[in-house]
Design an enzyme around this catalytic site. Structure first.
Site, short mmCIF file in Angstrom:
data_model
loop_
_atom_site.label_atom_id
_atom_site.label_comp_id
_atom_site.label_asym_id
_atom_site.label_seq_id
_atom_site.Cartn_x
_atom_site.Cartn_y
_atom_site.Cartn_z
N SER A 20 32.04 2.29 -52.49
CA SER A 20 31.87 2.55 -53.89
C SER A 20 31.81 4.21 -53.88
O SER A 20 32.13 4.65 -52.72
CB SER A 20 30.37 1.99 -54.14
OG SER A 20 29.48 2.68 -53.62
N LYS A 21 31.61 4.57 -55.08
CA LYS A 21 31.71 6.00 -55.39
C LYS A 21 30.61 6.80 -54.34
O LYS A 21 30.64 7.76 -53.98
CB LYS A 21 31.13 6.26 -56.50
CG LYS A 21 32.39 6.00 -57.66
CD LYS A 21 32.19 6.51 -58.90
CE LYS A 21 33.81 6.50 -59.91
NZ LYS A 21 33.21 5.71 -60.74
N ARG A 22 29.46 5.94 -54.10
CA ARG A 22 28.65 6.65 -53.19
C ARG A 22 29.28 7.24 -51.88
O ARG A 22 28.60 8.12 -51.07
CB ARG A 22 27.39 5.53 -52.86
CG ARG A 22 26.19 5.48 -53.61
CD ARG A 22 25.44 4.25 -53.31
NE ARG A 22 26.05 2.99 -53.00
CZ ARG A 22 26.15 2.67 -51.74
NH1 ARG A 22 25.34 3.06 -50.70
NH2 ARG A 22 26.68 1.46 -51.49
#
Ligand code: GLU
Length: 484
Positions: free
Chosen positions: A245-247
């Site tokens: 994910s963007k994390r």
């Protein structure tokens, strides 16, 4: 395999992300390897979350990756009549029914179940609604959805091409919604009808869709049509083993393009997220990927996204690519940075090819040509502190460098050999190590502590620029700050 027809069916609710791109790539490789067709379909029935800009972003990213489609893009929003027509048919054939349960009623039932620690699925309250009640509700204009009327006995079984046999008890599958109260089809209805109408032979998609497949198979059966083959691709995880994910950093394909990654190594990297080639060699051209790709080579286990590996693939590709191939890509970067304007003539071109060959040995991204290689394209560059500290400290240099410059200026020719022997002879004469002059020249000519071979750099910069930079004194005025 004759008649292979596969599709990529993104929902335009965001940019094309790495997972979507990997799904598109596997479909494309499969189609190209089997002489089949690759179809692009945009699943845009979620009107609130879909946008034309995102459709453009997705198409743009697919084009950049080189994943050309043979048919489409088809938009689900243009096929709404077709979904409604089939939903009506299902209702008339008693394979679906209208459900008037309101969102509030359903939420209350779900809550009551969870309060007593039970999971809840739609209880079929409207499944056998007596005709008079149906008519009464209809007459009152109550909003309704169309639900699939599932069978309550037996199992849905399918042989996934990657995960093997998967079975679900039908009684566990709720009567899912086919058409929402606003008349829009749900994902299940849209996907099944489209895959049927588009004669899709293999549904290749992320493993997050495995749980949707039994419902969709029930729908194929209700429509009395043959079920396609299913191949679910393993999930992609970040380095901490949670879903990517963007994390974990950039996930949008276009961000990688902007960062200076190139499509071929990017595809090579994506292909290895869940697929293993038969040989040990991991660095593969797109043609080799097409030749080698097979569904058998796709793994069940989750893949881990390793940005370091992507960067490695990219730099390897740059190192091995002919300068001719890199030139247009680098030119875009240089123009973006204001380092190149206007037209190239043939001598610019020849010079650029020479510089690209020099620089490509050390870069990781196309953008590095404009940053690390800045001093080749402009006189307006800075000497990095590291280069100053390491190579410009010696007290003899302020006298030596202008003298070396004068020596180079008077050379009859300014080729590689001439500059090298002039520098070495000068070092011998002054009784200093050639390395001292070479390192100082590197800092003054390129601004960097690490750069291509210094004689090649001199030859590429040419006599005038080399002499001007070696004899200039501005570096003496800009002492590094204390403590650096
Ligand atoms: N629109 C769905 C998605 O983006 C496609 C699912 C499918 O391939 O069936 O996840």
């Amino acid at each position: 395999m004759p008649g292979v027809r596969v599709r990529f069916a993104p929902s335009p609710t965001g940019s094309l992300h790495v997972g979507g791109a990997r799904t598109a790539l596997f479909n494309w490789l499969f189609a190209r390897g089997q002489g089949g067709r690759f179809i692009l379909r945009i699943e845009d029935t979620d009107r609130e979350r879909s946008s034309p800009e995102m459709v453009e972003d997705i198409l743009d990213a697919l084009r950049w990756l080189g994943l050309d489609w043979d048919e489409g893009p088809f938009l689900q929003s243009e096929r709404l009549d077709r979904y409604r027509q089939v939903a009506d048919w299902l209702v008339s054939a008693n394979k679906a029914y209208r459900c008037f349960c309101s969102t509030d009623e359903l939420a209350a039932k779900r809550q009551a179940a969870s309060a007593s620690g039970k999971s809840w699925k739609y209880d079929g309250a409207c499944r056998e609604l007596p005709p008079d009640q149906f008519r009464a509700r209809h007459a009152r204009g109550l909003p309704s959805v169309v639900r699939f009327k599932g069978t309550r006995v037996g199992e849905v079984v399918f042989e996934d091409r990657i995960f093997g046999r998967i079975a679900h008890r039908t009684e566990q599958i709720e009567d899912f919604v086919l058409v929402r109260s606003d008349g829009m089809p749900t994902y299940h209805l849209g996907v099944v009808l489209d895959d049927l109408d588009m004669n899709i032979s293999h549904v290749i998609r992320g493993a997050d869709h495995i749980s949707n497949t039994p419902k969709q198979i029930l729908l194929y059966q209700a429509l009395e049509r043959t079920v396609p083959d299913f191949a679910h691709l393993p999930l992609i995880l970040g380095s901490d083993r949670t879903r990517l994910s963007k994390r974990h950093g950039a996930t949008a394909v276009t961000t990688y393009r902007e960062q200076g990654y190139l499509p071929d190594p990017f595809c090579n990297f994506l292909a290895l997220l869940g697929w293993s080639p038969k040989t040990e060699v991991e660095s593969l051209s797109t043609d080799e990927l097409i030749r080698q790709f097979s569904l058998k080579g796709v793994n069940k286990s989750n893949a881990v996204f390793d940005p370091e590996k992507l960067s490695w693939f990219n730099s390897r590709y740059l190192r091995n690519a002919p300068a001719e191939r890199l030139l247009p890509l680098i030119r875009v970067e240089l123009e973006r940075e204001g380092l190149w304007k206007g037209e190239f003539d043939s001598s610019d071109r020849a010079w650029m090819l020479k510089v690209i060959d020099l620089l490509k040995q050390r870069v990781r991204m196309v953008s590095d040509f404009a940053t690390q290689g800045r001093a080749f394209f402009t006189d307006d560059f800075e000497i990095e502190d590291k280069a100053r500290r390491k190579f410009l400290k010696n007290e003899a240099l302020p006298l030596l460098m202008p003298e070396l410059a004068a020596r180079l200026e008077s050379l009859p020719a300014f080729g590689l050999e001439e500059v090298e022997s002039a520098l070495r002879a000068f070092a011998a004469e002054k009784e200093v190590k050639a390395g001292l002059l070479i390192n100082a020249a590197r800092a003054l000519l390129t601004g960097k502590a690490v750069a291509p071979g210094i004689f090649e750099v001199m030859a590429a910069l040419g006599r005038d620029r080399t002499v001007a930079r070696l004899s200039g004194t501005s570096w003496l005025e800009n002492e590094p700050r204390a403590g650096e």
